[in-house]
Design an enzyme around this catalytic site. Structure first.
Site, mmCIF file in Angstrom:
data_model
loop_
_atom_site.group_PDB
_atom_site.id
_atom_site.type_symbol
_atom_site.label_atom_id
_atom_site.label_comp_id
_atom_site.label_asym_id
_atom_site.label_seq_id
_atom_site.Cartn_x
_atom_site.Cartn_y
_atom_site.Cartn_z
ATOM 1 N N LYS B 77 0.859 -1.194 0.000
ATOM 2 C CA LYS B 77 0.000 0.000 0.000
ATOM 3 C C LYS B 77 0.891 1.240 0.000
ATOM 4 O O LYS B 77 1.868 1.297 0.748
ATOM 5 C CB LYS B 77 -0.902 -0.013 1.241
ATOM 6 N N SER B 158 -9.772 2.027 2.471
ATOM 7 C CA SER B 158 -8.856 2.773 1.636
ATOM 8 C C SER B 158 -7.823 1.909 0.918
ATOM 9 O O SER B 158 -7.204 2.370 -0.036
ATOM 10 C CB SER B 158 -8.106 3.806 2.487
ATOM 11 N N SER B 182 -10.277 -0.211 6.717
ATOM 12 C CA SER B 182 -9.616 -0.078 5.418
ATOM 13 C C SER B 182 -8.906 -1.327 4.918
ATOM 14 O O SER B 182 -8.440 -1.342 3.776
ATOM 15 C CB SER B 182 -8.605 1.088 5.453
#
Ligand SMILES: [Mg+2]
Ligand SMILES: [Zn+2]
Lengths: 95, 494, 484
Positions: B77, B158, B182
């Site tokens: 990420k 996210s 997330s």
């Protein structure tokens, strides 16, 4: 508690985010929607409850007083948008 | 196909010499090249670096010195700082930021031989549940509704890029971070397993902060066992993070084999939302039945403050974010917009550098901390947070773990829920309470809805008891036999 | 001692409280491993934590905590076993993270007090409200470039103790005495070097004025005053300004001001006038700081003897006047020097020598006690030569000057220069006889009743003996001869 345009501008100023005059109304609406929604918390009885600040239920650890870092001005400055020598720069500040 | 293997299977095959790490990585590099232009799961692709890392893994394998993840291609990420590789947090303000340091979690993965294919897309500063707020464009969920090849679905957020990349077989696993859901919500939307460990289990050092008291790194993978392997590598005490817990990392993979016989599983009655889709409702009942069949006792429990979780979250998280994001001011790194004085430089830089959702949250956070409002909002939220934790503590006095849905719905289409921030926030209604309490929680795919989209079940455990979470999740995975695959994936021209 | 300002509408009294920022002596910073040395090349003592790079986290320095606790103990203050770090949020060029980590709601040290001594010999207790730990900011240079300010983060993140006094101070003199005493205590404790020139001790001065018996009026804060003298001048200037404002029918507005030493006046600091709203909240990267009582007791046991206790002991054990004792304990090194000299000797004599000739010599030569040309052992040896009659008091001064000049030991100087005092009564008698013979007229006057001339004869005899005559024996011999 609902925000008026002056408060929206004051918050934006505190947060150092430029808000164009034409956007204040839109922001005011959005922020008020969110604040109205989180207002539900006012119905919870929190009397006598100690606030919980963090996710970790441990106490603070301390580190030994040793110099283990620094001494790398170039690496610290490498991403600077503007610099002079080993200094970062900003528009002149008048005190 | 190499890209369909689990991490566990690939690790065994690499050790047997069935194929090389270089071959395995090349297969994934090819998949990224073929599908990322469409999915936009990566902000930065690092194929060359990945192939070098794969060759190093082959050398280590040959020398018998390979780490547990040697040669396993992962997505990181783009909230984890990676030394020498651009780290954007999905924001214009960090568009060109190259960290000179490696986050502790990614350093752990590198230590164990993992191969990084690139930096995965995300909602800007991890603020979102759809991956629509990224400054680098939306991410497409590789799943499609049955009979609707047109509608582009969101991967959740996210950590949407991470989830899409794993689901589409561009990588075998990925890192994510979970602040209010997330990891779990995109895992559910993309048919993956994903765990948010106990707060403090994985170091936050080197992870761009959103809400410090909530942020927690964790893995995505296509199986519960693969998540166990990844978390075993990512987790561990880090003296550089004052909130890191000094506990040994358990053998999570072993915990997956424990079974649930004799365990008590709680069903929180407050999670029974009125508007829950029938398929979700059915899957939840089915999940409980699977656990009962495997020897667990099902117990009704109450988490009375569940309905206040989201409102609490939308005070605490923006408050912390408003402070955490003050450092993006155009002086030491990142984007700068010139101004004739310092204040103008700050205001223009931050207005141009941050997207609308980030600006909104910074302003909410600034407001709830400001003079005269602190007690009514922030302090009250902290007290409600204490009550939410107390709910969990009391429930865990009766049960070993909780089972709930992960999200109220399956993945929605891009464009839906976009004009109403609150409708978007409701995605996290089931995931936020565990974040507020800091307890571990995992999403595991249980089945498909009527439109053929994956649905996730959430297993919530006691603090530092990820082992029980893995044990329960493994039983669900085994019972569900989830074998559906997304329409868009490596080797399939969609 | 009262200090007031006489205005047209009556007598005004000053109300003043001080916020002192004292830089903690530690090797590394409060929350990072970067060094704290003064005067290093720009941005060389900066870690990514200090520069607030993405993902960086604070880890608390144990020694800084210990230093704050030691200081609290030294100020007889309450040590709070649970304290907490908060974020004070504001944007400024020298503040990389956009917040200062400080202790707002729960400081590590609570109420304490400082005893000050005033010129008239009186003492007063000044209350300490609290002491908390916080980070220092970086440094901006405004005069290097026409359009830009330059920023150096070397000091950013260095630990400070903010020591806040009660508004107990009523005169500039009391403010000076408070700062000097605080600095002495910090130096004894080794928790801050107290160096105001290098900025390791800085004071913010809160001043208001009122008529006697009134409630407090609006106060102004004069920021960053960097010497004790300027603090005293700033209080005076600001108090006079406020009296003028009130008396001209105006209203003092609460604001931050700067002291301009050249003009001896304060001026408003407009750049800080933006609406202050620091949005304090607990730093979520840190957890409550919980101290163990046993650990605190260990620090207490390790504290040095502090100035008040030392002064009392000097008065009690060495029978020194309170004033002299106060002078000697003002610096730990002076007190140690004194005790080395005084051990086994006449302590009052030792004190007189140190506060007299010795301090004068340091002043004259621009030395400090650490670089003194005369070590304590040598001064003690000089007093020994004086005590056993080897030299007399007058020669001792001569020997001392030679010690200052050459660094040689007193015994060596006495031998080399032949300065032993003469106690041979034969030699003294001979000198007396010679002087009397050479001054028949003076002798007659003396005999005629002019007693004062006795001193003249002593002087002449000593001069004849090059100052080395034992003064007692000279007196005795003269008295004998003049009486016959
Ligand atoms: Mg202050
Ligand atoms: Zn301060």
């Amino acid at each position: 508690m609902s925000l008026d345009p002056a408060t929206v501008r004051r918050i934006a100023k505190l947060a150092r985010i430029r808000v164009e005059a034409g956007d204040v109304g839109r922001l005011q609406g959005e922020l008020n929607d969110i604040l109205g929604w989180i207002e539900t918390l006012s119905e919870v009885d929190v009397s006598g409850v100690a606030p919980l600040t963090g996710g970790a239920q441990i106490v603070l650890r301390l580190r030994a007083d040793e110099v283990t870092d620094g001494g790398m001005a170039e690496a610290v400055l490498a991403n600077a948008p503007d610099r002079v020598g080993a200094f970062f720069t900003v528009p002149k500040v008048v005190e | 196909m190499l890209t369909d293997l689990t991490i566990t299977a690939a690790a065994g095959a690499l050790r047997r010499g069935d194929f090389t790490a270089r071959e395995l990585t090349q297969a994934h590099v090819d998949a990224v090249a073929a599908l990322n232009p469409r999915l936009n799961a990566f902000i930065t692709v690092t194929s060359e670096r990945a192939l070098e890392q794969a060759e190093a893994a082959d050398a280590a394998l040959a020398a018998g010195e390979a780490g547990v993840l040697a040669g396993i291609p992962l997505a990181i990420k783009d909230l984890f700082c990676t030394a020498g590789v651009r780290t954007t947090a999905g924001s214009r303000i960090l568009e060109h930021f190259v960290p000179p340091y490696e986050s502790s979690v990614t350093a752990n993965l590198l230590r164990d031989g993992a191969v990084f294919l690139g930096k995965a897309n995300l909602d800007e500063f991890a603020m979102g549940s759809s991956n629509m707020t990224s400054a680098f464009g939306r991410v497409e969920n590789p799943w499609k509704r049955v009979g609707d090849a047109e509608a582009m679905l969101v991967p959740g957020g996210s950590s949407g890029g991470s989830a899409a990349a794993v689901a589409a077989r561009l990588v075998m696993g990925a890192t994510g971070t979970d602040t209010g859901g997330s990891i779990r919500q995109p895992a559910a939307f993309c048919g993956l397993a994903g765990i948010k460990p106990t707060y403090g289990r994985c170091s936050r050092w080197g992870v761009v902060a959103f809400a410090s008291s909530l942020d927690q790194p964790g893995p995505f993978a296509r199986t519960v066992g693969d998540c166990a392997l990844l978390l075993g590598s990512m987790a561990g005490f880090d003296a550089k993070d004052s909130t890191s817990v000094d506990l040994a990392v358990p053998d999570f993979a072993a915990a997956c084999r424990r079974g649930v016989a004799g365990l008590r599983i709680g069903v929180p009655r407050e999670y029974r939302a009125d508007a829950m889709p029938e398929a979700m409702e059915r899957l939840w009942r089915q999940g409980l039945q699977w656990l009962r069949d495997a020897g667990a006792a099902i117990v009704d429990v109450s988490l009375p403050h569940t309905k206040y979780g989201l409102a609490t979250y939308y005070i605490v998280a923006p408050a912390e974010a408003s402070s955490n994001l003050a450092r993006y001011d155009g002086v030491r790194f990142g984007r700068r917009e010139d101004g004739h004085d310092l204040t103008e430089l700050y205001e223009r830089t931050r207005a141009a550098g941050f997207g609308a959702e980030v600006q909104r949250r910074i302003m909410i956070g600034t407001y709830v901390l400001s003079a005269g409002y602190y007690d009514a909002y922030y302090l009250r939220a902290q007290k409600v947070r204490a009550l939410i934790l107390r709910d969990f503590t009391e429930a865990f006095g009766q049960v070993d773990a909780l089972l709930t849905p992960t999200a109220p719905t399956a993945a929605f289409a891009q464009g839906e829920k976009m004009d109403d921030p609150i409708a978007m926030y409701l995605n996290d209604v089931f995931t936020v309470p565990a974040s507020m309490a800091g307890v571990p929680a995992m999403s595991v795919p249980g089945g498909l809805d009527a439109q053929g989209l994956p649905l996730g079940l959430q297993v919530i455990g006691r603090p530092y008891d990820e082992e029980t979470v893995f044990a329960v999740s493994q039983v669900i995975e085994d019972a569900a036999g989830f074998s559906a695959m997304p329409a868009i994936r490596a080797g399939v021209a969609a | 001692m009262s200090y007031t300002i006489e205005g047209a509408t009556g007598i005004w009294e000053i109300v003043c409280g001080l916020e002192v920022h004292a830089q903690v002596i530690s090797r590394s910073k409060l929350f990072s491993g970067a060094a704290t040395d003064f005067g290093s090349a720009p941005n060389t003592q900066v870690s990514f934590v200090d520069a607030a790079f993405p993902g960086m986290l604070p880890v608390l320095n144990e020694e800084c905590v210990a230093q704050a606790v030691r200081t609290g103990l030294g100020l007889n203050a309450q040590i709070n076993l649970t304290s907490r770090f908060d974020r004070k949020n504001y944007f400024y060029a020298d503040l990389p993270s956009g917040y200062q980590i400080s202790q707002f709601a729960h400081p590590i040290v609570g109420r304490g007090e400082v005893e000050i001594e005033l010129a008239d010999g009186s003492t007063r207790q000044i209350g300490v409200t609290r002491l908390h730990l916080e980070q220092d900011a970086g440094k901006s240079l405004h005069d290097q470039d026409p359009a830009r300010s330059f920023i150096d983060f070397n000091r950013c993140g260095v630990a400070l103790m903010e020591i806040v006094s009660e508004p107990d101070i009523r005169t500039p003199e009391e403010a000076g005495a408070y700062l000097r005493k605080l600095r002495t205590v910090l130096r004894y404790l080794g928790t801050c070097d107290g160096n105001m020139d290098e900025g390791s001790m800085r004071a913010d001065v809160n001043v208001s004025v009122r008529h006697a018996g009134e409630a407090f009026r609006t106060r102004c804060e004069v920021k960053n005053v960097n010497s004790i003298r300027f603090v005293m001048l700033a209080i005076e200037a600001e108090a006079r300004r406020q009296v003028e404002v009130w008396e001209s029918g105006g209203e003092v507005v609460q604001e931050t001001r700067l002291f301009d030493p050249a003009r001896q006046a304060t001026r408003s600091m407009r750049s800080k006038e933006d609406a202050h709203d620091y949005r304090y909240f607990p730093d979520p990267d840190l957890l409550p700081l919980v101290l163990d009582q046993g650990w605190v007791e260990g620090l207490r046991a390790g504290l040095p003897e502090l100035p008040d206790a030392k002064r009392a002991r000097f008065v009690r054990d060495y029978k020194l006047p309170a004033y002299d004792a106060g002078v000697l304990v003002a610096e730990q090194s002076t007190a140690d020097f004194f005790e080395t000299v005084a051990r086994g000797r006449d302590a009052r004599l030792a004190a007189n020598w140190i506060t007299g000739d010795f301090f004068a010599a340091l002043n004259r030569t621009g030395r400090t006690i650490e670089t003194s040309p005369v070590p304590a052992g040598d001064l003690g040896a000089l007093l020994d030569l004086l005590g056993d009659g080897t030299i007399n008091g007058r020669i001792a001064k001569e020997v001392f000057e030679a010690m200052v000049e050459t660094g040689a030991a007193p015994g060596e100087i006495v031998e080399r220069r032949g300065l032993r005092q003469v106690t041979d009564t034969g030699a003294i008698d001979a000198a007396v006889d010679a002087v009397l013979a050479a001054n028949p007229d003076k002798l007659a006057e003396y005999r005629g009743g002019k007693d004062k001339l006795f001193g003249f004869f002593v002087g002449q005899v000593m001069k004849a003996m090059e100052g080395k005559g034992n003064p007692g024996l000279v007196n005795e011999a003269l008295r004998g001869r003049l009486a016959s």
